[in-house]
Design an enzyme around this catalytic site. Structure first.
Site, short mmCIF file in Angstrom:
data_model
loop_
_atom_site.label_atom_id
_atom_site.label_comp_id
_atom_site.label_asym_id
_atom_site.label_seq_id
_atom_site.Cartn_x
_atom_site.Cartn_y
_atom_site.Cartn_z
N LYS A 78 0.85 -1.20 0.00
CA LYS A 78 0.00 0.00 0.00
C LYS A 78 0.89 1.24 0.00
CE LYS A 78 -3.89 1.87 2.74
NZ LYS A 78 -4.72 1.65 3.94
N SER A 153 -9.61 1.75 3.13
CA SER A 153 -8.75 2.48 2.23
C SER A 153 -7.74 1.63 1.47
CB SER A 153 -8.00 3.55 3.01
OG SER A 153 -7.14 2.96 3.96
N SER A 177 -9.68 -0.64 7.30
CA SER A 177 -9.11 -0.42 5.97
C SER A 177 -8.42 -1.63 5.34
CB SER A 177 -8.13 0.76 6.01
OG SER A 177 -8.85 1.97 5.96
#
Lengths: 478, 91
Positions: A78, A153, A177
């Site tokens: 990420k 996210s 997330s």
């Protein structure tokens, strides 16, 4: 075998038996990305040196050097986790060209285990969101239905794993997330106990809630990545010294005899989509069939979770994001006449809407006159939420809940209403507030083909129990 | 509320357009209205949980260790002047 569907364990076998080379593996993923990521937009950056690194891994292998668990295997990261030589943008204009001078401990540990960092995945700007629509570089789409969001996210990481653009990825989880996008994309996502995994090199959102964890195709893969990244790190003083068992080696029992599962009543009282409710009852019966018991428990303060979360998370975020000031790194506005304007315009131009919204809200709840009514009050209710869990774990070993109240929603469906978006995390935030480990694993699809995930929450440091239970259910469901 | 959002933006050092101000004012009102549900929860005598791991003051030796080189530390600087970060005149 289709490398886009293979687990880490299968890839290890294929590589060790020389049925495929790391170069072939990397070529496969790079091609999949170049063909299909134009639509999905799971990656913000792909490592140009990935093939070169694969070649080095193959050379090591042909010299007869023993392989580490991830030697020659690509893993995506990420884009709020710092890597060397690849940008770390947090999907924000304010860090558009930022290349970190140091790497996150989790990335160093993955590389030490032989992994090739394939690229950086898309996210809601600074991890502020539940749909990946808040990325300054455009949204990610759900591989199961491109009209729908992948969740967030860590939407880029979940979509990349689901689409076969990498076998595993790292995400970060502050209020859901990792788990919510894992559920939306039909993959596995583990949020470890707070303090289990070093946050060094994770761009901080809410420091008392953030944890890094794996997003994978299967539960055993999550255990493998987790065992590599977990453990104390002197660079993160909040990382705990609790010993880390080798999760990659433990036996997975096929049944669940002796385990007691709790179904929190409050997680079913609100608006939960029909297919999600059905999946929960189906899996409850399956659990009983595997020799465990399922009983109703109560977590009375569940519904306060989102309110508590948005006070604490924004308060911490407003402090953490003060560092983006245009001085030492990142974007700097050209429109300033003095230092104050440099700060104001840099942040005004560099941050997106949701980031501004949260910083303003966080500044408000910490400001004099409101601190006690909001921030302190939220921290007290947080204690009550935590006590609910402690009490429930007196009666049961694990909790089973939906990961999300709904199926993946459409792009644009919630982006105009921040509160509606926030409520999509209602079943995941409380594990963060209480610091507990939790996993989301896929349990099937709705009639229209959309993935459904369920969540298992366990007591602190009981990742092993969570992983074993999820693995048994995964096997029984397959 | 509008004045307040303006003041908060000033505290947070974020320049906002008039349109952003209006939008944030509405959002903030809605969000604060939602979180006001916490008022109804009795918390007398309940200690706050600032952090779930009970640890305080993790010490280390005050020893000089290898650190980033000047070049690496300055590599991301928006503007530099020799070995310094360049900023507008402060005084």
């Amino acid at each position: 075998m289709d490398a886009g569907k293979a687990t880490l364990w299968q890839l290890r076998q294929l590589l060790d038996s020389r049925e495929i080379s790391s170069v072939e593996l990397l070529s496969f993923f790079l091609q999949a990305i170049s063909q299909h990521d134009g639509t999905l937009h799971a990656y913000l950056h792909v490592n140009e040196r990935a093939l070169e690194e694969a070649k080095l891994a193959d050379e090591k292998c042909s010299r007869g050097e023993p392989s580490a668990p991830l030697t020659g295997i690509p893993v995506a990261v990420k884009d709020n986790i710092c890597t060397l030589e690849q940008p770390t943008t947090c999907a924000s204009l304010i860090l558009k060209d930022f290349v970190s001078p140091y790497e996150a401990t989790v990335v160093a540990r993955l590389r030490r285990a032989g992994a090739i960092i394939l690229g950086k995945t898309n996210l809601d700007e600074f991890a502020f969101g539940s749909s990946t629509e808040n990325s300054a570089f455009g949204p990610t789409r759900n591989p199961h239905d491109v009209q729908r969001v992948p969740g967030g996210s860590s939407g880029g990481s979940a979509a990349a794993v689901a689409a076969g653009f990498c076998p595993a990825a790292l995400g970060s989880d502050t209020g859901g997330s990792i788990r919510q996008p894992a559920a939306f994309c039909g993959v596995v996502g583990l949020k470890p106990t707070y303090g289990r995994v070093s946050r060094f090199g994770l761009v901080a959102f809410a420091s008392s809630l953030d944890q890094i964890g794996p997003i994978t195709r299967g539960v055993r893969d999550a255990a493998l990545i987790f065992s590599i990244i977990a453990g104390h790190d002197r660079y993160d003083t909040t990382s705990v010294t609790e010993p880390v068992p080798d999760y990659s080696r433990f036996e997975y029992p096929a049944d669940l005899t002796g385990l007691r599962f709790g179904l929190p009543r409050e997680y079913l009282s609100g608006e939960v989509a029909g297919p999600v409710k059905d999946a929960l009852s189906r899996v409850s019966r399956l659990i009983e069939g595997l020799g465990a018991t399922v009983e109703e428990v109560t977590l009375p303060h569940t519904s306060a979770g989102i309110a508590v979360y948005y006070i604490i998370a924004t308060a911490e975020a407003s402090a953490n994001l003060a560092r983006f000031d245009g001085i030492k790194y990142g974007y700097r506005s050209r429109h300033h006449r003095n230092l104050r304007e440099l700060y104001m315009f840099t942040r005004g131009e560099g941050f997106g809407q949701e980031v501004k919204r949260r910083i303003i809200l966080g500044t408000f709840v910490l400001s004099s006159g409101y601190y006690e009514a909001y921030y302190l009050k939220a921290q007290r209710v947080r204690t009550l939420i935590r006590n609910d869990f402690l009490e429930a774990f007196q009666k049961v070993h694990l909790l089973l809940t939906p990961t999300t109240p709904e199926l993946p929603f459409l792009l644009g469906e919630k982006s105009k209403d921040p509160l509606k978006m926030y409520l999509s995390d209602i079943f995941t935030v409380n594990a963060n507030l209480a610091g507990l480990p939790a996993i989301s694993f896929p349990v099937g699809k709705s009639t229209e083909g959309l993935p459904i995930g369920l969540q298992i929450i366990g007591p602190a440091f009981q990742e092993e129990l969570i992983l074993k239970a999820a693995a048994a259910l995964e096997q029984a469901l397959s | 509320m509008k004045q307040q959002v303006k003041y908060l933006a000033e505290l947070a050092r974020i320049a906002l357009t008039e349109q952003e101000l209006a939008g944030l004012e509405q959002d903030l009102e809605k969000i604060l209205d939602y979180v006001s549900q916490l008022e109804k929860i009795e918390t007398t005598g309940v200690e706050p949980t600032y952090h779930v791991v009970p640890m305080t003051n993790v010490w280390r030796q005050d020893k000089v260790e290898a650190s980033l080189s000047t070049e690496k530390a300055l590599a991301n600087a928006p503007e530099r002047h020799g070995n310094f970060f360049k900023v507008p005149r402060v005084i």
